[in-house]
Write a protein that holds these residues in place. Structure first.
Motif, PDB file in Angstrom:
ATOM      1  N   UNK A 117      35.162  41.025  48.607  1.00 28.97           N
ATOM      2  CA  UNK A 117      34.941  42.348  48.027  1.00 28.97           C
ATOM      3  C   UNK A 117      34.119  42.169  46.765  1.00 28.97           C
ATOM      4  N   UNK A 118      32.806  42.084  46.966  1.00 36.17           N
ATOM      5  CA  UNK A 118      31.911  41.748  45.860  1.00 36.17           C
ATOM      6  C   UNK A 118      31.964  42.783  44.748  1.00 36.17           C
ATOM      7  N   UNK A 119      32.090  44.067  45.123  1.00 31.08           N
ATOM      8  CA  UNK A 119      32.095  45.114  44.102  1.00 31.08           C
ATOM      9  C   UNK A 119      33.310  44.999  43.189  1.00 31.08           C
ATOM     10  N   UNK A 137      31.078  30.298  50.317  1.00 30.00           N
ATOM     11  CA  UNK A 137      31.143  31.596  50.991  1.00 30.00           C
ATOM     12  C   UNK A 137      30.691  32.743  50.099  1.00 30.00           C
ATOM     13  N   UNK A 138      30.907  32.633  48.789  1.00 30.35           N
ATOM     14  CA  UNK A 138      30.630  33.782  47.910  1.00 30.35           C
ATOM     15  C   UNK A 138      29.335  33.653  47.118  1.00 30.35           C
ATOM     16  N   UNK A 139      28.670  32.514  47.180  1.00 27.04           N
ATOM     17  CA  UNK A 139      27.495  32.334  46.323  1.00 27.04           C
ATOM     18  C   UNK A 139      26.349  33.264  46.695  1.00 27.04           C
ATOM     19  N   UNK A 140      26.249  33.656  47.970  1.00 25.05           N
ATOM     20  CA  UNK A 140      25.180  34.583  48.371  1.00 25.05           C
ATOM     21  C   UNK A 140      25.375  35.957  47.749  1.00 25.05           C
ATOM     22  N   UNK A 141      26.588  36.255  47.290  1.00 21.32           N
ATOM     23  CA  UNK A 141      26.867  37.521  46.605  1.00 21.32           C
ATOM     24  C   UNK A 141      26.630  37.411  45.099  1.00 21.32           C
ATOM     25  N   UNK A 142      26.161  36.246  44.660  1.00 24.44           N
ATOM     26  CA  UNK A 142      25.964  36.041  43.232  1.00 24.44           C
ATOM     27  C   UNK A 142      27.252  35.838  42.472  1.00 24.44           C
ATOM     28  N   UNK A 143      28.297  35.320  43.166  1.00 22.29           N
ATOM     29  CA  UNK A 143      29.615  35.164  42.577  1.00 22.29           C
ATOM     30  C   UNK A 143      30.085  33.715  42.683  1.00 22.29           C
ATOM     31  N   UNK A 144      31.124  33.380  41.923  1.00 22.33           N
ATOM     32  CA  UNK A 144      31.738  32.060  42.076  1.00 22.33           C
ATOM     33  C   UNK A 144      33.194  32.124  41.652  1.00 22.33           C
ATOM     34  N   UNK A 145      33.961  31.127  42.145  1.00 28.49           N
ATOM     35  CA  UNK A 145      35.362  30.948  41.775  1.00 28.49           C
ATOM     36  C   UNK A 145      35.428  29.738  40.848  1.00 28.49           C
ATOM     37  N   UNK A 146      35.891  29.899  39.592  1.00 30.90           N
ATOM     38  CA  UNK A 146      35.674  28.856  38.595  1.00 30.90           C
ATOM     39  C   UNK A 146      36.704  27.737  38.539  1.00 30.90           C
ATOM     40  N   UNK A 147      37.877  27.897  39.159  1.00 31.51           N
ATOM     41  CA  UNK A 147      38.923  26.883  38.959  1.00 31.51           C
ATOM     42  C   UNK A 147      38.523  25.590  39.671  1.00 31.51           C
ATOM     43  N   UNK A 148      38.451  24.514  38.908  1.00 26.18           N
ATOM     44  CA  UNK A 148      37.863  23.260  39.393  1.00 26.18           C
ATOM     45  C   UNK A 148      38.727  22.078  38.956  1.00 26.18           C
ATOM     46  N   UNK A 149      39.748  21.719  39.762  1.00 26.09           N
ATOM     47  CA  UNK A 149      40.608  20.597  39.386  1.00 26.09           C
ATOM     48  C   UNK A 149      40.000  19.227  39.668  1.00 26.09           C
ATOM     49  N   UNK A 150      38.771  19.197  40.157  1.00 23.85           N
ATOM     50  CA  UNK A 150      38.126  17.919  40.451  1.00 23.85           C
ATOM     51  C   UNK A 150      38.125  17.628  41.934  1.00 23.85           C
ATOM     52  N   UNK A 226      40.497  36.196  41.970  1.00 29.71           N
ATOM     53  CA  UNK A 226      39.433  36.788  41.166  1.00 29.71           C
ATOM     54  C   UNK A 226      38.152  35.979  41.339  1.00 29.71           C
ATOM     55  N   UNK A 227      37.020  36.684  41.324  1.00 27.68           N
ATOM     56  CA  UNK A 227      35.715  36.043  41.301  1.00 27.68           C
ATOM     57  C   UNK A 227      34.979  36.437  40.023  1.00 27.68           C
ATOM     58  N   UNK A 228      33.915  35.712  39.732  1.00 25.39           N
ATOM     59  CA  UNK A 228      33.124  35.970  38.533  1.00 25.39           C
ATOM     60  C   UNK A 228      31.639  35.930  38.899  1.00 25.39           C
ATOM     61  N   UNK A 229      30.804  36.730  38.205  1.00 27.68           N
ATOM     62  CA  UNK A 229      29.362  36.643  38.448  1.00 27.68           C
ATOM     63  C   UNK A 229      28.843  35.263  38.073  1.00 27.68           C
ATOM     64  N   UNK A 230      27.932  34.743  38.892  1.00 26.88           N
ATOM     65  CA  UNK A 230      27.291  33.485  38.525  1.00 26.88           C
ATOM     66  C   UNK A 230      26.537  33.677  37.215  1.00 26.88           C
ATOM     67  N   UNK A 231      26.710  32.774  36.259  1.00 24.12           N
ATOM     68  CA  UNK A 231      26.016  32.933  34.975  1.00 24.12           C
ATOM     69  C   UNK A 231      24.502  32.955  35.165  1.00 24.12           C
ATOM     70  N   UNK A 232      23.844  33.757  34.344  1.00 28.70           N
ATOM     71  CA  UNK A 232      22.386  33.816  34.399  1.00 28.70           C
ATOM     72  C   UNK A 232      21.770  32.465  34.045  1.00 28.70           C
TER      73      UNK A 232
END
Length: 474
Positions: A117-119, A137-150, A226-232
Motif C-alpha cells: 500500500x504505497x499511498x 518488492x517495494x523499491x519500484x514504488x520508491x520505498x524501502x524498509x529500513x530495519x537492517x540487522x545484518x 511501515x515503509x519509508x520513501x527512498x531518500x533523495x
C-alpha cells in the motif's frame, strides 16, 4: 583432552515425550512436508549461538499457509507437545533450540509479499519473507524498509526478537515498525492484532506484546510493516580514529547535537583487520566509524560536513566518501561480514556474542572498560557497534569444546552486562533473551516484572507448548 563444560554454562534440557500418534497425525496432514529425517531435524535444531549440545526436534513441518500453521499447532496442543517456529536460523541466543523437545514449524515457504500500500507507506508480508526480499518488492514504488540487522533474516524472526540493526538510530526498531499481525495462538486459533492505521487507542496493545515474545506466545503468520520513501540522496563515509575512545566521543557529540545521521557504526582495529583479510579490502586498520546520511542533496552535504568537523576535533582522519550505490554496498557488505570474518579468523570457533545497549551519555564508560577487560583476558574477539544508539557487540571467539575458553568468555559477558545494567542500560539491545540471557533478564527487570511475564505466558499458553524454556523458566 578437553574437560566437560560446567553445568551452569549449559542450557537446561528437559525433553518431553513426542508420541508416535502425533507424528502419524502430522504425516497424514502434511505428507512429505512433515520430515523426521535426522539431517532435516539437525538443521532445524541449530542456530548461530554457541549452544551445540541440544538434541534436535522430533519432526519438522514445512508450513505454506496460515491454515498449515494452525493445524500443526492444534495437533501439537492435543498432545501437549512443544512447537518451535523456524525462519532462516540466524538467531544468536538459542531461540530455536528444542530444549524441551517437540516439533519445529518451518515458515520459510510462507514467503509471499501479500500487499503493498504505497499511498499509506505499508506492506503486509508472510513471516518467511526476508528483509532483502521486502526491499526488492517495494523499491519500484520508491520505498524501502529500513530495519537492517545484518543477516538476511526473516521478517517473522525479526519481529519475534524485536530486531533493529544499523539504521535504528534514525528509523527505530521492529517495535516501532510493526503495525499489525496475524498470529496463531497456543490453541491453534488465528487472531489479528493492530491495523494499518498509524495509531490506535483500542484496548491492550497486543501487537507490541507479540513483537519480542520470541515465539513463546504464538506463531506470527502475517506482518504489516511501515515503509519509508527512498531518500533523495544517500552518502556514506568512513573515518579512522587514533583510538576507540576518540571514535566513541565523536559519536556521542554527533548524536547530542541532533544531527539526523542514518547509520553510525563502530569497528575496532582488530575487526578491521579481520574484515580486510576476509573481504580482500584495504581499509585503514584503526578504530573506524562507518556513517550514512539520508535526505536531500543539500541536507546530506550539510550533515556530512558537520560530522566531518566533529570527527576532526577528536583526531578523525582519512575521511572517505561513498556516494555511488556500488561503493556504499561495498562498505556495508564489509560491515555486515564482520561476524563471518571473525569466525573465519579462528577456524572451528563459535562466538559468544553480546549486545548490551546503554544511554548514549554512558557509552564511553561502558565500552572502554569492557575493551580493557577483553584485552586482558587474552581471548580473541571482535567488536562492532550501532554506537549511534548506544548498542554494541563483542564476539568472544572460543573453541566450543574448550571449557576454560567458554568460562572466560561467559565471565567477560557477565561483567559487561553487569556494567551496562549499572549504567541504566539493558542486557540485550536487539538479539533477544533466548536461552543465554535468562538470568540477566531477572537482574534487569526484577522478579516482580518477570513474574508478570510468567502470568501472561500461563494465561495465553497454559500447557507451555510455545517455544518453552526461552526468556524465563516456568
Amino acid at each position: 583432552m578437553n574437560t566437560p563444560l560446567p553445568a551452569h554454562l549449559l542450557p537446561e534440557i528437559h525433553q518431553r515425550e513426542v508420541p508416535q500418534a502425533l507424528i502419524d497425525a502430522l504425516k497424514a496432514r502434511f505428507a512429505e512436508r512433515c520430515s523426521t529425517a535426522l539431517a532435516v531435524r539437525e538443521q532445524h535444531g541449530r542456530d548461530e549461538s554457541a549452544f551445540t549440545t541440544v538434541p534436535p526436534p522430533s519432526a519438522v513441518v514445512f508450513a505454506e499457509s496460515t491454515a498449515d500453521v494452525a493445524d500443526a499447532v492444534k495437533l501439537a496442543a492435543q498432545h501437549r507437545v512443544p512447537v518451535i517456529p523456524f525462519g532462516v536460523g540466524s538467531s544468536l541466543e538459542g531461540h530455536l533450540l528444542a530444549v524441551q523437545g517437540g516439533i519445529s514449524i518451518d515458515v520459510s515457504r510462507m514467503a509471499r509479499v501479500l500487499s503493498i500500500n504505497a499511498e499509506d507507506l505499508t506492506v503486509t508480508v508472510q513471516p518467511g519473507v526476508t528483509r532483502k526480499a521486502v526491499n526488492e518488492a517495494v523499491k519500484s514504488e520508491g520505498l524501502f524498509f529500513p530495519i537492517d540487522p545484518g543477516a538476511d533474516a526473516s521478517i517473522g524472526g525479526m519481529s519475534a526478537t524485536r530486531a533493529s540493526g544499523t539504521n535504528a538510530v534514525r528509523y527505530g526498531t521492529m517495535r516501532e515498525n510493526v503495525l499489525a499481525l496475524e498470529v496463531v495462538t497456543a490453541q491453534g486459533e488465528v487472531i489479528r492484532t493492530g491495523t494499518r492505521a498509524k495509531k490506535s487507542s483500542a484496548g491492550y496493545d497486543l501487537t507490541r506484546l507479540m513483537v519480542g515474545s520470541e515465539g513463546t506466545l504464538g506463531v506470527m503468520t502475517e506482518i504489516t510493516l511501515k515503509l519509508y520513501p527512498l531518500p533523495e540522496a544517500i552518502s556514506a563515509a568512513t573515518c579512522s580514529f587514533p583510538s576507540i575512545e576518540a571514535a566513541v566521543r565523536a559519536t556521542i557529540q554527533i548524536i547530542q547535537m541532533g544531527i539526523p545521521i542514518a547509520r553510525c557504526e563502530l569497528i575496532d582495529a582488530g575487526t578491521v583487520r579481520m574484515v580486510n583479510a576476509y573481504a580482500k579490502l584495504g581499509l585503514r586498520e584503526e578504530a573506524m566509524l562507518l556513517m550514512e546520511f539520508h535526505g536531500s542533496p543539500a541536507g546530506v552535504q550539510e550533515q556530512a560536513e558537520t560530522v566531518q568537523e566533529i570527527a576532526a576535533e577528536f583526531g578523525g582522519q582519512a575521511f572517505e566518501w561513498a556516494t555511488t550505490p556500488e561503493d556504499r554496498t561495498r562498505l556495508w557488505t564489509a560491515r555486515h561480514n564482520a561476524y563471518f570474518a571473525a569466525i573465519q579468523s579462528k577456524p572451528g570457533c563459535r562466538a559468544i556474542s553480546t549486545d548490551t545497549c546503554v544511554p548514549i551519555s554512558r557509552l564511553a564508560d561502558c565500552l572502554l572498560d569492557s575493551v580493557a577487560e577483553a584485552d586482558a583476558s587474552g581471548l580473541p574477539y571482535f567488536l562492532v557497534g550501532h554506537v549511534g544508539d548506544g548498542n554494541f557487540h563483542f564476539g568472544y571467539l572460543i573453541d566450543p569444546d574448550n571449557a576454560e575458553e567458554r568460562r572466560v568468555a561467559e565471565d567477560l559477558n557477565h561483567q559487561l552486562v553487569s556494567r551496562a545494567l549499572a549504567l541504566e542500560g539493558t542486557c540485550t539491545g536487539e538479539h533477544g533473551v533466548g536461552l543465554h540471557k535468562m538470568d540477566f533478564l531477572r537482574s534487569e527487570a526484577g522478579d516482580g516484572a518477570v513474574q508478570m511475564m510468567r502470568t501472561i505466558k500461563r494465561a495465553l499458553d497454559p500447557d507451555n507448548i510455545m517455544n518453552p524454556g526461552k526468556i524465563f523458566a516456568l
